[in-house]
Design a protein around this motif. Structure first.
Motif, PDB file in Angstrom:
ATOM      1  N   MET A  71      -4.654  13.125  21.441  1.00 16.27           N
ATOM      2  CA  MET A  71      -4.255  14.302  21.831  1.00 16.27           C
ATOM      3  C   MET A  71      -4.419  15.280  20.503  1.00 16.27           C
ATOM      4  SD  MET A  71      -0.823  14.179  24.307  1.00 16.27           S
ATOM      5  CE  MET A  71      -0.245  15.729  23.920  1.00 16.27           C
ATOM      6  N   GLY A  72      -4.018  15.053  19.644  1.00 22.32           N
ATOM      7  CA  GLY A  72      -4.190  15.318  17.945  1.00 22.32           C
ATOM      8  C   GLY A  72      -5.649  15.637  17.856  1.00 22.32           C
ATOM      9  N   GLY A  73      -6.386  14.489  18.105  1.00 20.69           N
ATOM     10  CA  GLY A  73      -7.790  14.780  17.608  1.00 20.69           C
ATOM     11  C   GLY A  73      -8.451  15.810  18.703  1.00 20.69           C
ATOM     12  N   GLU A  74      -8.022  16.069  19.861  1.00 21.76           N
ATOM     13  CA  GLU A  74      -8.763  16.967  20.685  1.00 21.76           C
ATOM     14  C   GLU A  74      -8.376  18.234  20.594  1.00 21.76           C
ATOM     15  OE1 GLU A  74      -7.615  14.955  24.428  1.00 21.76           O
ATOM     16  OE2 GLU A  74      -9.041  13.587  24.237  1.00 21.76           O
ATOM     17  N   ARG A  75      -7.087  18.533  19.634  1.00 20.71           N
ATOM     18  CA  ARG A  75      -6.810  19.989  19.367  1.00 20.71           C
ATOM     19  C   ARG A  75      -7.621  20.912  18.307  1.00 20.71           C
ATOM     20  NH1 ARG A  75      -1.033  21.968  18.962  1.00 20.71           N
ATOM     21  NH2 ARG A  75      -0.165  21.176  20.855  1.00 20.71           N
ATOM     22  N   GLU A  76      -7.748  21.931  18.948  1.00 19.77           N
ATOM     23  CA  GLU A  76      -8.450  22.826  17.945  1.00 19.77           C
ATOM     24  C   GLU A  76      -7.935  23.116  16.501  1.00 19.77           C
ATOM     25  OE1 GLU A  76     -11.173  25.488  18.397  1.00 19.77           O
ATOM     26  OE2 GLU A  76     -11.558  24.085  19.999  1.00 19.77           O
ATOM     27  N   SER A  77      -6.509  23.089  16.702  1.00 18.85           N
ATOM     28  CA  SER A  77      -5.930  23.259  15.302  1.00 18.85           C
ATOM     29  C   SER A  77      -4.248  22.806  15.671  1.00 18.85           C
ATOM     30  CB  SER A  77      -5.906  24.713  14.786  1.00 18.85           C
ATOM     31  OG  SER A  77      -5.113  25.210  15.589  1.00 18.85           O
ATOM     32  N   ILE A  78      -3.811  22.364  14.370  1.00 20.58           N
ATOM     33  CA  ILE A  78      -2.186  21.845  14.288  1.00 20.58           C
ATOM     34  C   ILE A  78      -1.512  22.603  13.403  1.00 20.58           C
ATOM     35  CG2 ILE A  78      -0.894  19.793  14.145  1.00 20.58           C
ATOM     36  CD1 ILE A  78      -3.355  18.341  14.855  1.00 20.58           C
ATOM     37  N   ASP A  79      -0.475  23.346  14.179  1.00 21.84           N
ATOM     38  CA  ASP A  79       0.521  23.970  13.169  1.00 21.84           C
ATOM     39  C   ASP A  79       1.498  23.070  12.841  1.00 21.84           C
ATOM     40  OD1 ASP A  79       1.898  25.712  12.131  1.00 21.84           O
ATOM     41  OD2 ASP A  79       2.108  27.309  13.809  1.00 21.84           O
ATOM     42  N   LEU A  80       1.895  22.735  11.699  1.00 24.95           N
ATOM     43  CA  LEU A  80       2.767  21.854  11.112  1.00 24.95           C
ATOM     44  C   LEU A  80       4.233  22.370  11.034  1.00 24.95           C
ATOM     45  CD1 LEU A  80       0.711  19.796   8.349  1.00 24.95           C
ATOM     46  CD2 LEU A  80       1.328  19.250  10.738  1.00 24.95           C
ATOM     47  N   SER A  81       4.156  23.704  11.185  1.00 27.78           N
ATOM     48  CA  SER A  81       5.268  24.449  11.068  1.00 27.78           C
ATOM     49  C   SER A  81       6.119  24.109  12.260  1.00 27.78           C
ATOM     50  CB  SER A  81       5.278  25.816  10.594  1.00 27.78           C
ATOM     51  OG  SER A  81       4.435  26.674  11.686  1.00 27.78           O
ATOM     52  N   GLN A  82       5.179  23.787  13.607  1.00 30.04           N
ATOM     53  CA  GLN A  82       5.955  23.793  14.624  1.00 30.04           C
ATOM     54  C   GLN A  82       6.494  22.264  14.955  1.00 30.04           C
ATOM     55  OE1 GLN A  82       6.048  26.027  16.976  1.00 30.04           O
ATOM     56  NE2 GLN A  82       5.598  27.362  15.393  1.00 30.04           N
ATOM     57  N   ILE A  83       6.582  21.373  13.691  1.00 30.16           N
ATOM     58  CA  ILE A  83       7.309  19.896  13.897  1.00 30.16           C
ATOM     59  C   ILE A  83       8.707  20.454  14.127  1.00 30.16           C
ATOM     60  CG2 ILE A  83       7.943  17.951  12.638  1.00 30.16           C
ATOM     61  CD1 ILE A  83       5.305  18.416  11.232  1.00 30.16           C
ATOM     62  N   GLY A  84       9.362  19.725  15.111  1.00 32.27           N
ATOM     63  CA  GLY A  84      10.747  19.899  15.573  1.00 32.27           C
ATOM     64  C   GLY A  84      10.894  20.985  16.516  1.00 32.27           C
ATOM     65  N   GLN A  85      10.046  21.743  16.739  1.00 32.46           N
ATOM     66  CA  GLN A  85      10.003  22.879  17.513  1.00 32.46           C
ATOM     67  C   GLN A  85       9.019  22.535  19.023  1.00 32.46           C
ATOM     68  OE1 GLN A  85       9.942  26.585  15.684  1.00 32.46           O
ATOM     69  NE2 GLN A  85      10.984  25.598  13.993  1.00 32.46           N
ATOM     70  N   ASP A  86       7.907  22.374  18.731  1.00 35.33           N
ATOM     71  CA  ASP A  86       7.176  22.005  19.564  1.00 35.33           C
ATOM     72  C   ASP A  86       6.703  20.617  20.009  1.00 35.33           C
ATOM     73  OD1 ASP A  86       3.640  23.208  20.520  1.00 35.33           O
ATOM     74  OD2 ASP A  86       4.439  20.928  20.761  1.00 35.33           O
ATOM     75  N   ASP A  87       7.306  20.059  21.034  1.00 37.50           N
ATOM     76  CA  ASP A  87       7.614  18.567  21.307  1.00 37.50           C
ATOM     77  C   ASP A  87       6.113  17.945  21.301  1.00 37.50           C
ATOM     78  OD1 ASP A  87      10.000  18.987  21.901  1.00 37.50           O
ATOM     79  OD2 ASP A  87       9.926  18.870  24.173  1.00 37.50           O
ATOM     80  N   ALA A  92       0.818  -1.190  -0.137  1.00 38.69           N
ATOM     81  CA  ALA A  92       0.002  -0.135   0.145  1.00 38.69           C
ATOM     82  C   ALA A  92       0.902   1.140  -0.065  1.00 38.69           C
ATOM     83  CB  ALA A  92      -0.801   0.207   1.156  1.00 38.69           C
ATOM     84  N   SER A  93       0.305   2.428  -0.741  1.00 34.49           N
ATOM     85  CA  SER A  93       1.022   3.450  -0.564  1.00 34.49           C
ATOM     86  C   SER A  93       0.343   4.305   0.629  1.00 34.49           C
ATOM     87  CB  SER A  93       0.946   4.327  -1.920  1.00 34.49           C
ATOM     88  OG  SER A  93       1.417   5.571  -1.860  1.00 34.49           O
ATOM     89  N   THR A  94       1.074   4.697   1.550  1.00 30.90           N
ATOM     90  CA  THR A  94       0.713   5.080   2.588  1.00 30.90           C
ATOM     91  C   THR A  94       0.436   6.686   2.762  1.00 30.90           C
ATOM     92  OG1 THR A  94       2.597   5.406   3.892  1.00 30.90           O
ATOM     93  CG2 THR A  94       1.412   3.547   4.441  1.00 30.90           C
ATOM     94  N   GLY A  95       0.725   7.185   1.574  1.00 30.60           N
ATOM     95  CA  GLY A  95       0.501   8.594   1.139  1.00 30.60           C
ATOM     96  C   GLY A  95       0.667   9.846   2.218  1.00 30.60           C
ATOM     97  N   VAL A  96      -0.154  10.553   2.450  1.00 35.71           N
ATOM     98  CA  VAL A  96       0.216  11.824   3.198  1.00 35.71           C
ATOM     99  C   VAL A  96      -0.129  11.531   4.668  1.00 35.71           C
ATOM    100  CG1 VAL A  96       0.028  14.451   3.699  1.00 35.71           C
ATOM    101  CG2 VAL A  96      -0.249  13.437   1.243  1.00 35.71           C
ATOM    102  N   PRO A  97       0.653  11.983   5.564  1.00 45.20           N
ATOM    103  CA  PRO A  97       0.345  11.407   6.940  1.00 45.20           C
ATOM    104  C   PRO A  97      -0.822  12.438   7.771  1.00 45.20           C
ATOM    105  CG  PRO A  97       2.934  12.074   6.837  1.00 45.20           C
ATOM    106  CD  PRO A  97       2.187  12.311   5.597  1.00 45.20           C
ATOM    107  N   PRO A  98      -1.375  11.958   8.637  1.00 41.35           N
ATOM    108  CA  PRO A  98      -2.733  12.699   9.198  1.00 41.35           C
ATOM    109  C   PRO A  98      -2.126  14.140   9.598  1.00 41.35           C
ATOM    110  CG  PRO A  98      -2.170  10.971  10.448  1.00 41.35           C
ATOM    111  CD  PRO A  98      -1.426  10.916   9.175  1.00 41.35           C
ATOM    112  N   ARG A  99      -2.819  15.446   9.112  1.00 39.70           N
ATOM    113  CA  ARG A  99      -2.469  16.489   9.474  1.00 39.70           C
ATOM    114  C   ARG A  99      -3.524  17.352  10.494  1.00 39.70           C
ATOM    115  NH1 ARG A  99      -0.485  18.329   3.548  1.00 39.70           N
ATOM    116  NH2 ARG A  99      -2.234  17.056   3.163  1.00 39.70           N
ATOM    117  N   THR A 100      -4.735  17.131  10.230  1.00 40.89           N
ATOM    118  CA  THR A 100      -5.868  18.019  10.967  1.00 40.89           C
ATOM    119  C   THR A 100      -6.431  17.134  12.036  1.00 40.89           C
ATOM    120  OG1 THR A 100      -7.538  16.817   9.561  1.00 40.89           O
ATOM    121  CG2 THR A 100      -6.523  18.981   8.612  1.00 40.89           C
ATOM    122  N   PRO A 101      -6.878  17.900  13.013  1.00 42.32           N
ATOM    123  CA  PRO A 101      -7.452  17.251  14.178  1.00 42.32           C
ATOM    124  C   PRO A 101      -8.305  16.181  13.874  1.00 42.32           C
ATOM    125  CG  PRO A 101      -7.374  19.735  14.465  1.00 42.32           C
ATOM    126  CD  PRO A 101      -6.958  19.490  12.959  1.00 42.32           C
TER     127      PRO A 101
END
Lengths: 414, 418
Positions: free
Chosen positions: B290-306, B254-263
């Motif tokens: 936790m991701g599902g319970e968030r209002e929004s997820i800022d992907l630019s924080q990857i690597g900065q926000d634990d 299977a091609s797993t495509g784009v990882p989940p990004r939105t709550p």
């Protein structure tokens, strides 16, 4: 708008396409003179087309006007912004649709309806309109709502599976081959619908599913299945550097001297085989067991091993040239730099024209692999910046005044 | 749905060649009257495997069957004057000539396409050659393999391990690429003629066609002198990226495509893990939740926000975790039903049998009167509302329509022995 091809200059395309699968289609039309007007969202700054801001870049500048891929796929088009969340934005779009021959898009199924511009609405505005939609699975069927991009289309349509070597996972296509092809098929659909409209005055909707377009590229393999019951998923297959349809041997990609250098060689028949043998010298190629195709097909692993031992110590271009001189199909596996900057064929063709982009300046892009004797393509203008032609198009098509344009901008419509 | 055809009445003469057969099929399946001109012994592709019933026979090549649908077939010996005279007569009445002869061959026979377009101004002539009519490499010998190798696609395809050769995808795609460009050219020239313009000669360069069908490989070099590197089952890129292809529980991929990004995607993925009973077994379940319970997820924080970093990694790992534990098809359906773009790596026949393509009527039945049966063919690349794609008839038997076509051209099939 001077100095463009005349071939399609009578047509206006109201274009919602993006990425490559859609933008590639209207690139052809624009190169042949059609007035392709990209309609984008001012709120997201055209960001639906992610290539707008993606690498490669000409310099350190970043943002929606600096994506190199976007520029490559959108040459010769004009770009406007319209906020379709506003009533006035919808009214303006309706006026543009009335003045267009074609509406093209490659959103997921259902998006145009949500904007209020599904086929029924388009037809009400412009009874002769041609509407061509291009998405992964088409607008009907159980997967109509599923999402795709190039690699998923290729996976679903059998193309990933049929690219690979035995005992290894699928290699697939190392790029979105079906975005290119989806674009070609979409442009063909638009042209076919234009022919029909020219002859009958009748517009229509074309529902293009990229996965189906991909499936048509497995024809003989599919007939082998429906007629002979032979699946492609079977031991030893796929082995796609070899050729069974038509059968050839030796046929493969062989190592050459140098860093990741390879050479492709194909013996179409016994004559090619004898010519290859003469170039290589030695007794191997005159072995009676290999004189016939059947004999060579039966011993391909050994053939490939022996041929590899010969190519491995040689330069890929020298091998290809020596074999070409003997009439045997052979070609170096060319790296991008080699085929773009060193191959006399692509340079002589004018395959990499320079365009002028309003912010990036002069950039080389993909040209087209055809030349017409009377109305050849022209690619000189770069892809549009976000909203670059909004004022120009609204003035020209709808007679908008400066005051009106200022007001629309203030109201967040443009 | 009316029965009209988009190209009804458009007359095409196609000189048989494996290189332009696909273009002719595309035109013929949209209603053009395509007359396939074969040499007296038949086109070599009549001998290409596979064969119906595995019986090699010029009338049983499935390769020939596929690429010659909807055409009529005649035989003409172009090495002899009467054959050339008949071809010339047929071209007089044609809108379009499609051919892939080696540069110079037709001129030597007195059938120069460019000159013919001058003397017959309405005519459109599309010529496919490996390197164009005039290029410095025009006399090189090619096959699909060497075109894709020299033209760029092969460089981008293969495996992470570069001791393994790069890979040519199968199916003669270099011919498909050129075929699509041939049809684009023919239709563009035809529209120009419909608008009152003249016909014209089109010089199509197959090597150039492959060159501009390589996506990033070309424009990364053109724009920033970057060289992409092949990677298993995913895009060739300048840098090495994460794997996106997973072997599933049934051995299929299977091609797993784009990882989940939105709550919402995290929420759906979390629920899927729970449904499958893996909430305990999958160590990062808590991050999905936790991701599902968030209002929004800022992907630019990857690597900065634990927390964002952990959630993003958990999403990717969860897709891989599930993929390894369920059959490939179930993974595809399960993910897509939850709004995530995932693909199952189908073999062509598996795709053909899939419920979606069956429901859309992709497989079509074609009569083979000579066999007293119908055969199931791959169907439409596009769905036209008013002028549907349709296989008009199976591929022609050798010389099947010679008399009919000659008679239509006002020639006497008895006297004008082709």
């Amino acid at each position: 708008m001077t100095d463009r091809s005349e071939a399609l200059s009578r047509y206006r395309i109201c274009d919602f396409t993006g990425q490559l699968a859609g933008a590639g289609a209207t690139k052809w039309l624009a190169a042949f003179g059609a007035d392709v007007i990209r309609v984008e969202d001012p709120v997201r700054q055209g960001g639906w087309d992610i290539l707008r801001a993606m690498p490669p870049y000409v310099d350190d500048r970043r943002g929606v006007d600096f994506g190199g891929g976007f520029n490559n796929h959108n040459t010769e088009k004009r770009g406007i912004t319209l906020n379709l969340r506003t009533e006035r934005g919808k009214e303006l779009l309706a006026e543009i649709v009335k003045r267009s021959d074609v509406v093209s898009e490659n959103f997921a199924a259902g998006v145009m309806e949500r904007f209020g511009f599904g086929y029924e609405q388009l037809k009400a505005l412009n009874p002769e309109v041609i509407y061509v939609s291009n998405c992964g699975f088409g607008h009907t069927g159980p997967y109509a709502r599923y999402k795709t991009w190039g690699p998923i289309v290729q996976a679903l349509s059998g193309l990933t599976f049929t690219s690979g070597l035995p005992e290894l996972p699928p290699a697939g296509w190392g790029y979105s081959y079906m975005d290119h092809t989806g674009g070609y098929v979409m442009a063909i659909a638009i042209l076919l619908a234009l022919v029909h409209r020219e002859r009958t005055g009748e517009g229509q909707w074309v529902d293009l599913a990229c996965t189906e377009a991909g499936l048509t590229l497995n024809g003989p393999a599919l007939l082998d299945y429906t007629v002979n019951g032979r699946p492609t998923r079977r031991p030893g297959e796929p082995n796609s550097n070899r050729s069974s349809s038509p059968a050839m041997a030796p046929h493969g990609i062989y190592p050459a001297r140098g860093d990741d250098d390879w050479v492709a060689i194909a013996c179409r028949n016994d004559e090619d085989w004898r010519a290859l043998g003469a170039v290589m010298g030695g007794a191997w190629a005159s072995a009676a067991a290999y004189a016939t195709l059947a004999g060579r097909l039966a011993d391909q692993d050994q053939l490939d091993a022996t041929l590899s031992a010969w190519t491995r110590t040689r330069d890929k271009f020298e091998v290809a040239e020596a074999l070409q001189d003997a009439g045997v199909p052979a070609a170096a596996v060319q790296k991008p730099a080699e085929r773009i900057d060193q191959d006399p064929n692509t340079a002589a063709w004018g395959l990499w024209p320079s365009v002028v982009h309003s912010k990036m300046g002069e950039v080389r892009v993909d040209g087209l692999p055809v030349h017409f004797s009377r109305t050849d393509w022209k690619i000189r203008r770069g892809g549009p910046c976000v909203g670059e032609h909004t004022d120009e198009v609204l003035r020209e098509l709808l007679g908008a005044s400066d005051d009106e344009l200022a007001r629309l901008r203030e109201e967040g419509v443009l | 749905m009316s029965g009209a055809s988009a190209l009804q009445g458009v007359r095409v003469i196609e000189l048989a060649s494996e290189r332009c057969a696909f273009a002719g099929k595309l035109l013929a399946d949209m209603g053009a009257d395509v007359v396939l001109v074969e040499p007296p012994g038949g086109d070599p592709s009549r001998h290409y495997a596979p064969f119906a019933g595995d019986r090699p026979d010029p009338e049983r090549s499935l390769y020939f069957w596929h690429y010659q649908t909807s055409k009529r077939g005649i035989t003409l010996d172009l090495e002899k004057e009467p054959g050339r005279a008949i071809l010339s007569r047929l071209i007089e009445a044609a809108d379009l000539v499609l051919e892939a002869e080696p540069p110079g061959r037709l001129e030597a026979l007195g059938l120069d396409g460019a000159a013919r377009c001058e003397s017959q101004p309405g005519l459109i002539w599309v010529s496919l050659t490996p390197f164009g009519q005039h290029g410095p490499r025009r006399d090189e010998q090619v096959t699909d393999l060497t075109l894709l190798a020299g033209g760029g696609p092969v460089w981008s395809c293969g495996y992470d391990d570069h001791s393994i050769p790069p890979v040519r995808g199968s199916g003669n795609q270099a011919y498909h690429i050129a075929g699509h460009y041939a049809v684009l050219s023919a239709l563009t020239a035809y529209l120009h003629r419909l608008a009152g313009g003249e016909g014209q000669y089109v010089d199509l360069n197959m090597h150039a066609a492959a060159n501009v069908t390589t996506e990033m490989a070309s424009y990364h070099w053109l724009v920033q002198k970057g060289t992409v590197q092949r990677q298993t089952g995913r895009h060739a890129m300048e840098t090495i990226t994460m794997e996106t292809q997973t072997e599933c529980a049934d051995g299929r991929h299977a091609s797993t495509g784009v990882p989940p990004r939105t709550p919402r995607e995290f929420q759906n993925l979390y629920e899927w893990i729970v449904e499958l009973g893996y909430e305990e077994a999958f160590p990062e379940s808590v991050f999905l939740k936790m991701g599902g319970e968030r209002e929004s997820i800022d992907l630019s924080q990857i690597g900065q926000d634990d927390e964002v970093t952990a959630m993003f990694a958990a999403g990717r790992d969860a897709m891989d975790f599930i993929a390894r534990r369920v059959p490939a098809f179930d993974f595809f359906k399960g993910a897509q039903d939850r709004g995530m773009a995932v693909g199952v790596v189908y073999s062509p026949e598996e795709a053909f049998e899939d419920e979606h393509f069956q429901a859309r009527g992709f497989p079509v039945e074609v009569e083979h009167p000579e066999l007293g049966r119908t055969v199931t063919y791959p169907g439409a690349p596009y769905r036209f509302e008013k002028t549907p794609w349709r296989i008009q008839r199976r591929a022609p038997l050798l010389g099947e329509h010679t008399r009919e076509v000659l008679r239509e051209a006002g020639l006497d099939p008895e006297a004008d022995e082709p």
